[in-house]
Design a protein around this motif. Structure first.
Motif: not given
Ligand code: GDP
Ligand code: MN
Length: 379
Positions: A36, A41, A67-68
């Protein structure tokens, strides 16, 4: 943590010791990487893919599903295709699986989120993070692009594998009858999940689920009653005999120890997430409002579901996977950080520690790695 040691020593063994010649003659499992991510990113995603490919997928060519919550743009898709050795599919999350559900009062939810922002709960004030956690807790496994798969391996932007994975972990999970695999377990930030355990415990109790031995991994050990030297103190109350049935109300005192499998890495069976039991659990947790009024992560949700529904034998600890995401990493037995004097099963180290270690520690050669311990060519 001692609980992990207990699981890994009694109920679960490393799948492979040292390095193998990757055997690609076996048919692949019905499995895919799941990522996701947001368009912005892309750099972190490519870093992750490079690492996955270098240490594993260049031999096995498993497909990827991206996925997005928005459409992936062409740059994202083209760049990803350039770095992946397996088939790639891109999808958008299904309506109703992202954002506020219709049964919640959006005003209340938004206020709840704002409050968490004011209280500086990590990501608590960020709507999209709540959406993401709920999506990964209750929906990703039913995405149309995943329905054809039975297993998945979760990948996030900005992860690194630093040991070669020279066997197929999906086939090993199947062979060993495993359901859920992790490589790091850590403690959750308490303020993100103040009531999660009350709801999970209640779910377990209301469904008459008795622990199969994993639940205890998430329970804070009771503090021993304070001993004082008061000569007039009454003797300890007699303990109920073990023959007596356990009073469910008596279990209410159980406290969460904040332990959870860190879900940015997971290798797991999708049919477990799709099961009635898991979805009942998710529904119950969801309806409590905890994804909005608190900032429940998908990691403690997956973990407590496992605690309620699975047994230690269903869990696999990928202790041979060198893995890092942001500031937490896991070093297997032959990785340099493990050469520090430390207990043999301390899994996580901080990056600072690793840097220090890289500077002046002994690094095992390929041949030594083959002979010794778990993990293969960690570098
Ligand atoms: P952390 O690892 O807890 O700091 O959180 P992340 O920011 O890495 O988010 C976890 C996962 O969800 C990662 O794969 C992100 O790319 C994805 N993700 C987080 N927020 C979003 C969003 O708003 N949209 C999408 N498409 N992916 C998200
Ligand atoms: Mn992340």
């Amino acid at each position: 943590p001692p609980a992990i040691r207990k699981i890994s020593e009694k109920h679960d063994k490393v799948f492979v010791t040292g390095c193998l010649e990757p055997d690609t003659s076996q048919p692949r499992a019905n499995a895919a990487f799941v990522v996701l991510a947001r368009n912005k990113e892309i750099d972190g995603v490519i870093q992750s893919i490079k690492s996955v490919e270098r240490h594993f997928n260049r031999w096995y060519h498993y497909p990827y599903v991206f996925l997005n919550d928005a459409e992936f743009d062409d740059t994202f898709k083209e760049t990803v295709r350039n770095y992946t050795s397996g088939a790639v599919e891109f999808g958008k999350v299904e309506p109703g699986t992202w954002g506020f559900p219709d049964w919640i009062d959006e005003k209340v939810a938004k206020e709840g989120i704002a409050k968490q922002g004011d209280a500086a709960v990590m990501y608590g004030g960020m709507e999209s993070y709540h959406f993401m956690c709920r999506f990964y807790s209750g929906f990703f496994y039913n995405h149309p692009l995943l329905l054809k798969y039975e297993w998945y391996w979760r990948v996030e932007p900005e992860i690194t594998y630093f040991c070669d994975i020279t066997y197929d972990p999906f086939l090993k999970m199947i062979e060993n009858n495993k359901t859920y695999g992790f490589t790091i377990a850590v403690k959750e930030l308490r303020e993100t999940v103040p009531n999660i355990f009350r709801y999970a415990s209640a779910y377990k109790r209301n469904n008459n689920l008795t622990s199969q031995g994993l639940w205890e991994m998430f329970v804070e050990p009771q503090e021993p009653k304070e001993q004082h030297d008061d000569p007039n103190a009454l003797p300890d109350e007699p303990k109920p005999s073990s023959q007596e049935p356990i009073d469910p109300e008596a279990m209410e005192g159980e406290k969460y120890n904040m332990c959870h499998f860190w879900s940015n890495f997971e290798i797991a069976k999708l049919s477990w997430f799709r099961s009635k039991e898991y979805n009942d659990f998710f529904q119950t947790m969801d309806r409590s409002g905890g994804f909005w009024m608190e900032r429940w992560g998908d990691a403690p949700i997956h973990s407590l579901a496992a605690g309620a529904l699975l047994a230690p034998r269903d869990i696999h600890y990928f202790r041979d996977f060198g893995y890092r995401h942001t500031t937490i990493q896991h070093c297997p037995a032959n990785a340099p950080a493990r050469q520090l004097p430390r207990p043999p099963f301390l899994e996580t180290t901080t990056l600072d520690e690793r840097k220090r270690v890289e500077e002046d520690q002994y690094w095992e050669s390929w041949d030594e790695a083959k002979e010794n311990g778990v993990g293969c060519r960690c570098r």
